[in-house]
Design an enzyme around this catalytic site. Structure first.
Site, PDB file in Angstrom:
ATOM      1  N   ASP A  96      -9.454 -11.199   6.263  1.00 52.81           N
ATOM      2  CA  ASP A  96     -10.572 -11.675   5.817  1.00 52.81           C
ATOM      3  C   ASP A  96     -10.776 -12.644   5.243  1.00 52.81           C
ATOM      4  OD1 ASP A  96     -10.957  -9.844   4.450  1.00 52.81           O
ATOM      5  OD2 ASP A  96     -10.164  -9.154   2.837  1.00 52.81           O
ATOM      6  N   ASP A 113     -11.151   0.110   4.669  1.00 50.88           N
ATOM      7  CA  ASP A 113     -10.072  -0.425   3.474  1.00 50.88           C
ATOM      8  C   ASP A 113      -9.048  -0.253   2.947  1.00 50.88           C
ATOM      9  OD1 ASP A 113      -9.764  -3.097   3.457  1.00 50.88           O
ATOM     10  OD2 ASP A 113     -11.870  -3.499   2.685  1.00 50.88           O
TER      11      ASP A 113
END
Length: 693
Positions: free
Chosen positions: A497, A440
């Site tokens: 997301d 990430d």
């Protein structure tokens, strides 16, 4: 003396004219020219006229336009000497090596500069890869270096570039060509939600399935600048390079990232297919290329930071029963990580949550027949962390900078930082059976700097060399770092997301202009989406995820019996079809109903396809409009059937043939008239399977 060279791949021809005292110019790029084409005549035809208000000679729009030769638009190279004095290059000596692709070396002896331009053609994917390298005799300060500069077609009305934001990535923007510069500049330090490094230039009238289109992608993860300029004389140029002024220290060698080019005469789909194939078959390196893509389960939207072994093992049991084949432990397993304010950088297992380490959880996951993956955010650090307290000097940027998601960025240019991260990641990979990393990157840089991306590339290269079977997913708050550069070092991207199936339907449809299914993660989210608050039926959520690399990211304990049955059935369908769909071309369909987003996945041999027609809103008309297919054999007969006819609503009262039986129709009919689907509510997906007889 003028030498002319051509590059061909069967779908496009690129012709460059090279004078010994000038940089090459692209004098033709487009549909294939006949092998017998007189290239000297092409060069002659390329010359434009001169009239009042112009110079007595048109400055070259070369592969690196030079201000030193009176070029009045954006130059391809801007640099200065150590004392700040501008250098105006004028390259005069050119050598060409055409033994493999095309390598052009030009020199500016007075300023001690050597410019090398490389072109490589791929005859299978129909992508041209090109790159620019600058070598200097003494250190210079680089302000801008463009990858090989390409002319843009003057028959185009507008261009399509890509913007976005968190949870709404890959937004396509049409910008009309007008005199002057249209510039997109990403200065976030990553390829970013905001400015994806891609550009499409359709010729007037082109659609997804027809017409001509030119496409560009700059394969770099550290921020880029794109310039599309129309000169006063009508000529147009496109430039891509690292974000301007991000190579902050003087040097003697500079290199752009690869610029990927393709042309299509079959609409934007032709460009999309070339990029999809090139990413899948040339750029990504697969740890186990013959292994099917596994169904994911990611625990983030089920437990967030609340990691409890009995809960996780229960969730793993349920995920495996649904068909999951990989279990990914997300954020929260390390340091003292109970929220996003602490512990980034402390990559040791939290003994409060895992007193016996990760072994009990991993053994349980492996016992269920799944592999195990884990989350890292290596480039980031919290101020409330042991690492930051020990090494505040490792933080990139000033101490009083604005934080992002309660965190700062580590300076990846420092070898000590990379060694620290390697040691801690390698310890986890070495001690446990981990075959997947979700990598990430949840905030932008305090200031753009190219060496940050280079440092990350170096760390990824070291880890991949020592752990070649570990697959890596690029995730940056969802789609914040997706580009061909990061994909040359990873195998999957987390597109957004947002697990909202309506939003995902659009995002992944537009991303298919550049990305293949095999690398594009798409998960079935919770019944109530955590980022939009929207409640969507399991059938729609499942079929949207089945369009790409399928996974789940919800708490399976929330599912009722019907939802379990639907999700299990769609997952099994995806498994039954994943081998051919992995290598299928994703073809966007020109839907006459603006409420319908439709695409056709066509097998590599053309023998089968599946159409996904997702309806995100209420249609303007009552009855569905026919949906034209594409890229079929007009003379062949295809058997088509509605896979999910059990989802037909009671308000669909007609006798549409696909409701009851398969149909056998010609490719010509399917492409010219199209398929007639049953009526449906919004937030539904029709799935039509086709086989060539």
């Amino acid at each position: 003396m003028l030498d002319v060279y051509r590059l061909d791949d069967g779908q496009q021809t690129l012709v460059l004219a090279v004078a010994t005292d000038r940089l090459p110019q692209v004098v033709y790029w487009g549909a294939p020219l006949p092998p017998t084409e007189d290239l000297d005549a092409v060069c002659a035809a390329h010359v434009i006229d001169i009239t009042g208000g112009m110079l007595d000679e048109n400055p070259d729009l070369s592969i690196c336009p030079e201000a030193g030769r009176s070029f009045q638009g954006q130059p391809g190279l801007i640099l200065s000497a150590g004392d700040g004095a501008p250098i105006l290059p004028k390259f005069t000596a050119t050598e060409v090596d055409a033994s493999a692709g095309l390598k052009v070396v030009s020199k500016d002896a007075a300023n001690g500069l050597t410019l090398t331009i490389d072109f490589v053609v791929d005859a299978q994917t129909h992508v041209i890869t090109c790159q620019t390298t600058l070598d200097t005799r003494i250190p210079v300060q680089l302000h801008w270096l463009a990858a090989p500069v390409m002319p843009a077609p003057q028959q185009s009305i507008d261009m399509i570039d890509v913007s976005g934001r968190w949870c709404d990535e890959f937004q396509l923007n049409r910008t009309p060509w007008t005199p002057g510069i249209h510039m997109r500049e990403n200065r976030t330090g990553r390829s970013g939600h905001e400015h994806f490094p891609g550009l499409l230039i359709p010729i007037s009238g082109a659609t997804d399935t027809s017409g001509e289109c030119y496409a560009f992608h700059y394969g770099w993860s550290g921020g880029h600048t794109m310039i599309a300029e129309e000169l006063q004389d009508g000529r147009r140029q496109v430039q891509f390079g690292h974000a301007a002024r991000t190579q902050t220290t003087p040097g003697t060698q500079f290199q752009t990232a690869p610029l990927y080019l393709t042309y299509s005469d079959s609409g934007m789909n032709g460009c999309a297919v070339s990029f999809q194939r090139h990413v899948r078959d040339r750029i990504v390196t697969w740890p186990k290329p013959d292994q099917p893509r596994p169904v994911h389960y990611n625990c983030w939207e089920a437990v967030y930071f609340d990691h409890d072994l009995p809960v996780l093992t229960d969730i793993a049991d349920r995920a495996a029963a649904l068909g999951a084949e990989r279990f990914v432990l997300d954020d929260g397993w390390f340091g003292k990580r109970n929220d996003d304010t602490t512990s980034l950088g402390d990559w040791t297992i939290d003994p409060r949550k895992f007193p016996d380490g990760l072994t009990p959880l991993i053994d349980h996951v492996l016992g269920l027949g799944m592999t195990f993956g884990i989350w890292f955010e290596p480039e980031m650090v919290n101020q409330d962390s042991d690492l930051c307290r020990a090494h505040p000097d490792w933080v990139l940027g000033p101490a009083d900078q604005i934080a992002g998601r309660q965190q700062h960025v580590l300076n990846m240019a420092l070898p000590d930082v990379r060694d620290y991260l390697y040691d801690h990641i390698a310890a986890v990979l070495g001690d446990y059976d981990v075959y997947y990393i979700k990598w990430d990157h949840n905030r932008v840089l305090p200031a753009p700097d190219a060496v940050q991306a280079e440092g990350t590339y170096a760390l990824l290269a070291r880890l991949r060399a020592d752990f070649p079977l570990v697959e890596i997913e690029s995730c940056a708050s969802g789609g914040g770092r997706i580009d061909f550069g990061i994909l040359s070092r990873t195998q999957r991207v987390w597109l957004s997301d947002s697990n909202d199936a309506i939003e995902r339907l659009r995002i992944q449809h537009d991303a298919a202009l550049f990305l293949p299914s095999a690398v594009t993660g798409s998960h079935v989210g919770p019944r109530v989406c955590h980022t939009s608050g929207r409640t969507l039926d399991i059938t729609f959520r499942a079929w949207v995820a089945a369009q790409r690399h399928m996974g789940f990211e919800m708490d399976p304990r929330e599912l009722d019996a019907r939802e379990i049955a639907v999700l299990s059935e769609v997952t099994q369908w995806w498994k039954d079809n994943r081998d051919w769909m992995r290598f299928a071309d994703i073809l966007r369909l020109d839907s006459a109903d603006l409420a319908v987003t439709a695409e056709q996945h066509l097998a590599a041999d053309g023998g089968r396809f599946v159409v996904f027609a997702g309806k995100s809103a209420t249609s303007k008309q009552i009855a569905p409009r026919p949906l034209r297919l594409t890229a079929l054999d007009p003379a062949a007969i295809y058997r088509i059937s509605l896979k999910n006819r059990a989802e037909i609503a009671p308000l669909s009262r007609g006798t549409t043939a696909l409701k009851d039986r398969p149909l056998e129709l010609s490719g010509a009919y399917l492409m010219r008239h199209g398929i007639t689907l049953p009526w449906s509510f919004p937030e539904r997906m029709w799935v039509v399977e086709g086989t060539r007889l």
